[in-house]
Design an enzyme around this catalytic site. Structure first.
Site, PDB file in Angstrom:
ATOM      1  N   ASP A  69      -0.769   9.581  -0.406  1.00  0.00           N
ATOM      2  CA  ASP A  69      -0.111   8.941  -1.547  1.00  0.00           C
ATOM      3  C   ASP A  69       1.392   9.186  -1.466  1.00  0.00           C
ATOM      4  O   ASP A  69       1.826  10.290  -1.152  1.00  0.00           O
ATOM      5  CB  ASP A  69      -0.640   9.472  -2.882  1.00  0.00           C
TER       6      ASP A  69
HETATM    7  C1  LIG Z   1       9.302   4.068   0.170  1.00  0.00           C
HETATM    8  C2  LIG Z   1       8.312   3.163   0.849  1.00  0.00           C
HETATM    9  C3  LIG Z   1       7.027   3.029   0.375  1.00  0.00           C
HETATM   10  N1  LIG Z   1       6.136   2.194   1.001  1.00  0.00           N
HETATM   11  C4  LIG Z   1       4.752   2.024   0.528  1.00  0.00           C
HETATM   12  C5  LIG Z   1       3.744   2.979   1.150  1.00  0.00           C
HETATM   13  C6  LIG Z   1       2.565   2.858   0.219  1.00  0.00           C
HETATM   14  O1  LIG Z   1       1.726   1.810   0.674  1.00  0.00           O
HETATM   15  C7  LIG Z   1       3.212   2.454  -1.103  1.00  0.00           C
HETATM   16  C8  LIG Z   1       3.022   3.538  -2.128  1.00  0.00           C
HETATM   17  O2  LIG Z   1       1.795   3.355  -2.734  1.00  0.00           O
HETATM   18  P1  LIG Z   1       0.550   4.332  -2.586  1.00  0.00           P
HETATM   19  O3  LIG Z   1      -0.078   4.399  -3.920  1.00  0.00           O
HETATM   20  O4  LIG Z   1       0.949   5.609  -1.921  1.00  0.00           O
HETATM   21  O5  LIG Z   1      -0.426   3.579  -1.556  1.00  0.00           O
HETATM   22  P2  LIG Z   1      -1.140   2.159  -1.677  1.00  0.00           P
HETATM   23  O6  LIG Z   1      -1.648   1.918  -3.071  1.00  0.00           O
HETATM   24  O7  LIG Z   1      -0.237   1.123  -1.065  1.00  0.00           O
HETATM   25  O8  LIG Z   1      -2.364   2.321  -0.688  1.00  0.00           O
HETATM   26  P3  LIG Z   1      -3.668   3.309  -0.840  1.00  0.00           P
HETATM   27  O9  LIG Z   1      -3.520   4.064  -2.134  1.00  0.00           O
HETATM   28  O10 LIG Z   1      -4.876   2.423  -0.843  1.00  0.00           O
HETATM   29  O11 LIG Z   1      -3.610   4.186   0.375  1.00  0.00           O
HETATM   30  O12 LIG Z   1       4.613   2.258  -0.858  1.00  0.00           O
HETATM   31  C9  LIG Z   1       6.514   1.484   2.137  1.00  0.00           C
HETATM   32  O13 LIG Z   1       5.709   0.735   2.698  1.00  0.00           O
HETATM   33  N2  LIG Z   1       7.780   1.629   2.613  1.00  0.00           N
HETATM   34  C10 LIG Z   1       8.712   2.443   2.039  1.00  0.00           C
HETATM   35  O14 LIG Z   1       9.842   2.543   2.542  1.00  0.00           O
END
Ligand SMILES: Cc1cn([C@H]2C[C@H](O)[C@@H](COP(=O)(O)OP(=O)(O)OP(=O)(O)O)O2)c(=O)[nH]c1=O
Length: 197
Positions: A69
């Protein structure tokens, strides 16, 4: 080697885990991701990562369940995924010209033993100053909407980043060096796997 299950709906996490060269299966966890503001960020991301791993673990009889997360933290304010374009603009205004932190929690549960390791990684990201027009144009691309902190370092959001201190992959959602260390504790070594397969 124990089979690996990635408890995530995030295509980014799948792409990152693929870099380790290990075979794995994606299982989408069904969890509520309510942000518990009361917890310090490292505890928050560890708690949410463990919740995702736990949601999938009962359906696995043998193997390792991996979950993560990610949140962005600016001045003690936890920024998850923006609810809408307005919130995305607000988040980017906060990050503009400042350094913030990205925390990713990682949880690994071994089945059938139930043994688990939960940890986190922190990376500092510095944004250059953004104009209101840049923010508006970027939000209009739709890229920020499913990303913590309303940007994607791996996408067009890269043009806002003046510098990064720490693990880049942690920013995108999965700290690969840290994860590889944890997998080793369960007898899974990417370098060994690549050599033997
Ligand atoms: C800061 C940042 C975040 N993110 C993304 C990563 C995560 O997918 C998202 C944060 O949300 P999360 O809740 O961590 O993850 P998710 O809901 O996308 O997936 P799951 O819970 O099913 O594993 O933000 C990027 O892709 N690039 C970036 O630079």
């Amino acid at each position: 080697m124990l089979p690996i299950y990635l408890a995530s709906s995030s295509p980014r996490r799948s792409m990152l885990l693929e870099k380790l060269g290990l075979p794995f299966t994606v299982v989408v966890p069904r969890v509520e991701e309510g942000v518990q503001e009361a917890l310090p960020p490292h505890q928050l991301v560890e708690t949410l990562a463990l919740r995702k791993a736990r949601a999938v673990a009962p359906s696995i009889s043998k193997g390792l369940v991996v979950a993560a997360d990610t949140v962005v933290v600016w001045h003690d304010k936890v920024l998850g995924k923006p609810a809408d374009t307005r919130e995305a603009s607000e988040m980017l205004s906060l990050l503009s010209g400042n350094e913030h932190e990205v925390y990713t929690g990682v949880a690994v549960i071994e089945k059938p033993s139930g043994r688990r390791v939960v940890t986190h990684e922190r990376t500092r990201v510095k944004f250059r100053p953004l104009t209101a027009e840049e923010i508006a144009r970027y939000v209009a691309t739709g890229e920020p909407l499913d990303k913590a902190g309303a940007y994607a370092a791996q996408g067009l959001g890269a043009i806002f980043i003046a510098g990064i201190r720490g693990c880049y992959f942690n920013v995108v959602g999965l700290p690969l060096a840290r994860l590889a260390q944890v997998l080793k504790e369960f007898g899974v070594d990417p370098l060994e796997y690549v050599q033997n397969n």
